[in-house]
Design an enzyme around this catalytic site. Structure first.
Site, PDB file in Angstrom:
ATOM      1  N   HIS A 200      26.337  34.051 -14.145  1.00 30.53           N
ATOM      2  CA  HIS A 200      25.391  33.403 -14.795  1.00 30.53           C
ATOM      3  C   HIS A 200      25.591  33.672 -16.275  1.00 30.53           C
ATOM      4  O   HIS A 200      26.244  34.772 -16.760  1.00 30.53           O
ATOM      5  CB  HIS A 200      24.079  33.850 -14.151  1.00 30.53           C
ATOM      6  CG  HIS A 200      23.483  35.184 -14.760  1.00 30.53           C
ATOM      7  ND1 HIS A 200      22.959  35.515 -16.053  1.00 30.53           N
ATOM      8  CD2 HIS A 200      23.558  36.272 -14.158  1.00 30.53           C
ATOM      9  CE1 HIS A 200      22.646  36.635 -16.077  1.00 30.53           C
ATOM     10  NE2 HIS A 200      22.975  37.189 -15.080  1.00 30.53           N
ATOM     11  N   CYS A 201      24.868  33.032 -17.004  1.00 28.41           N
ATOM     12  CA  CYS A 201      24.577  33.123 -18.538  1.00 28.41           C
ATOM     13  C   CYS A 201      23.143  33.194 -18.626  1.00 28.41           C
ATOM     14  O   CYS A 201      22.107  33.458 -17.990  1.00 28.41           O
ATOM     15  CB  CYS A 201      25.200  32.153 -19.170  1.00 28.41           C
ATOM     16  SG  CYS A 201      25.109  30.651 -18.934  1.00 28.41           S
ATOM     17  N   THR A 202      22.565  32.339 -19.865  1.00 25.35           N
ATOM     18  CA  THR A 202      21.035  32.351 -20.077  1.00 25.35           C
ATOM     19  C   THR A 202      20.575  31.239 -19.512  1.00 25.35           C
ATOM     20  O   THR A 202      19.602  31.117 -18.625  1.00 25.35           O
ATOM     21  CB  THR A 202      20.839  32.383 -21.658  1.00 25.35           C
ATOM     22  OG1 THR A 202      21.312  33.698 -22.249  1.00 25.35           O
ATOM     23  CG2 THR A 202      19.375  31.923 -21.918  1.00 25.35           C
ATOM     24  N   THR A 208      28.385  29.299 -17.935  1.00 26.02           N
ATOM     25  CA  THR A 208      28.376  29.198 -16.320  1.00 26.02           C
ATOM     26  C   THR A 208      28.764  27.720 -15.999  1.00 26.02           C
ATOM     27  O   THR A 208      29.611  27.628 -14.857  1.00 26.02           O
ATOM     28  CB  THR A 208      26.584  29.388 -15.811  1.00 26.02           C
ATOM     29  OG1 THR A 208      26.513  30.653 -16.311  1.00 26.02           O
ATOM     30  CG2 THR A 208      26.844  29.160 -14.414  1.00 26.02           C
TER      31      THR A 208
END
Length: 309
Positions: A200-202, A208
Site C-alpha cells: 500500500h501507499c497513502t 500501489t
C-alpha cells in the site's frame, strides 16, 4: 514444479511478454470517476474483491482475474490498499482474518510522520519500502496550509497538478530506487514465503496502482483488465475524497478545493505516461520486467506458477 514444466512456463512467458501478446479484452468496464463502489461493483463481485473497512476505502484482493492463457489469479495471496493507520478495532479484526504475513508500505517518511504508522494485527509490522512521490505530499501540505487561493492556483491550477502526476508516474520507471522497491516486492510474491502479502501507499492508487498493474500484467492478465483495476480506485475513493474537499472548503483553507481533483484521481493519461516511458527506456513491458526490474525468467515463471491456477 518439475524442471520440464519450469522450462515450458518460462518459454511461454518469454514469448508472450516479448510479443506483447495480450488481447484487448476487458473483464469489466472501467468505472466512471465518482461512481459508487456499492452497487456499481456488486455485479462485479467475481472480478473486484473489495475488503470493506471503516478506516480504509481502497482495500482489495488482487485475485480472481482471468489471464489470457485461460488461468485465473489466485485469491487470498496478494492484497492492495490505501494506508492502514486509521483502522478501527473492528477493521483490525477483519484484517487479521486475512492471515497476512507481510505488509509493504510504499510511503515516504514525511507521509508516515503526518499520517501515522499502520494499525495492524498483533505480531505484524509493516516493511517500509519508500517510493518517491517527487515531493507531492510536501507540495500538497504547503498548498493547503498556505490558505492563499492565488498561491494554490499557482501551485495546482492550469494543468500543473496533472503535469506533476505524469512526472511522478514516469519516475516509477526511470528511478533506480523506485524500480528496486517494486522489484523486491515482486520477488517476495514469486518466492511465496511471505504470503498473504499486502502492499500500500497513502491513497492506494498511484504507487500501489502501478504495482498492481505491473503484477497483473506479469501474470498475463489482459492489459485492458489490468488498466481497469488501476482505474477502479476512482470509484472506491470518490466519496471519501469528496468529503475531504468539502471539509477544506468549509474550514476556509481552500476556496477552490477542486484544484485537488487531479491529485486525488487516477487517470488513463497518468498510466500512459509510465507505459510510454517504459517503452522508451526498455522497448516493451517484458524489457521493463527483465532489464528495468532485473527479474529473470525463472523468477517470472515462479511468479506465474505461484499466483495463477
Amino acid at each position: 514444479m518439475s524442471r520440464a514444466r519450469t522450462r515450458l512456463v518460462t518459454a511461454v512467458l518469454a514469448s508472450a511478454l516479448a510479443l506483447s501478446a495480450l488481447p484487448a479484452a476487458s473483464a469489466y468496464a472501467a468505472p466512471a470517476a465518482g461512481a459508487s463502489a456499492s452497487g456499481r461493483y456488486h455485479q462485479q463481485a467475481e472480478t473486484i474483491r473489495q475488503i470493506p473497512l471503516q478506516g480504509a476505502v481502497n482495500v482489495r484482493d488482487l485475485g480472481g482475474y482471468r489471464t489470457w492463457t485461460g488461468g485465473r489469479v489466485r485469491q487470498g495471496l496478494v492484497y492492495r490498499s490505501d494506508a492502514l493507520g486509521k483502522l478501527t478495532p473492528a477493521d483490525v479484526t477483519t484484517v487479521s482474518g486475512l492471515g497476512l504475513k507481510k505488509v509493504v508500505d510504499f510511503r515516504i517518511p514525511l507521509e508516515l510522520r503526518y499520517d501515522g504508522a499502520d494499525r495492524l494485527p498483533a505480531g505484524l509490522t509493516a516493511t517500509s519500502r519508500p517510493v518517491s512521490d517527487l515531493g507531492l505530499y510536501a507540495t500538497l501540505l504547503g498548498a493547503i496550509s498556505s490558505g492563499d487561493p492565488a498561491a494554490q492556483e499557482q501551485m495546482l491550477g492550469g494543468g500543473r497538478a496533472e503535469a506533476y502526476m505524469r512526472d511522478i508516474y514516469r519516475t516509477f520507471v526511470t528511478s533506480p530506487e523506485n524500480r528496486a522497491q517494486f522489484a523486491a516486492t515482486l520477488r517476495e510474491i514469486a518466492d511465496g514465503g511471505q504470503d498473504p502479502l499486502l502492499f500500500h501507499c497513502t491513497s492506494g492508487k498511484d504507487r500501489t496502482g502501478w504495482m498492481g498493474y505491473v503484477l497483473l500484467r506479469a501474470l498475463a492478465v489482459p492489459e485492458d483488465t489490468a488498466t481497469s483495476d488501476y482505474l477502479a480506485s476512482n470509484a472506491f475513493r470518490a466519496a471519501y475524497d469528496a468529503q475531504v474537499r468539502a471539509g477544506l472548503e468549509q474550514s476556509g483553507r481552500m476556496q477552490n478545493p477542486d484544484l485537488l481533483i487531479p491529485l486525488q484521481e487516477v487517470r488513463q493519461d497518468y498510466l500512459d505516461a509510465a507505459t510510454a516511458q517504459l517503452d522508451a527506456d526498455y522497448g516493451s513491458f517484458y524489457g521493463y520486467l527483465t532489464d528495468g526490474l532485473g527479474l529473470d525468467l525463472r523468477t517470472l515463471a515462479k511468479l506465474r506458477t505461484r499466483m495463477v491456477r
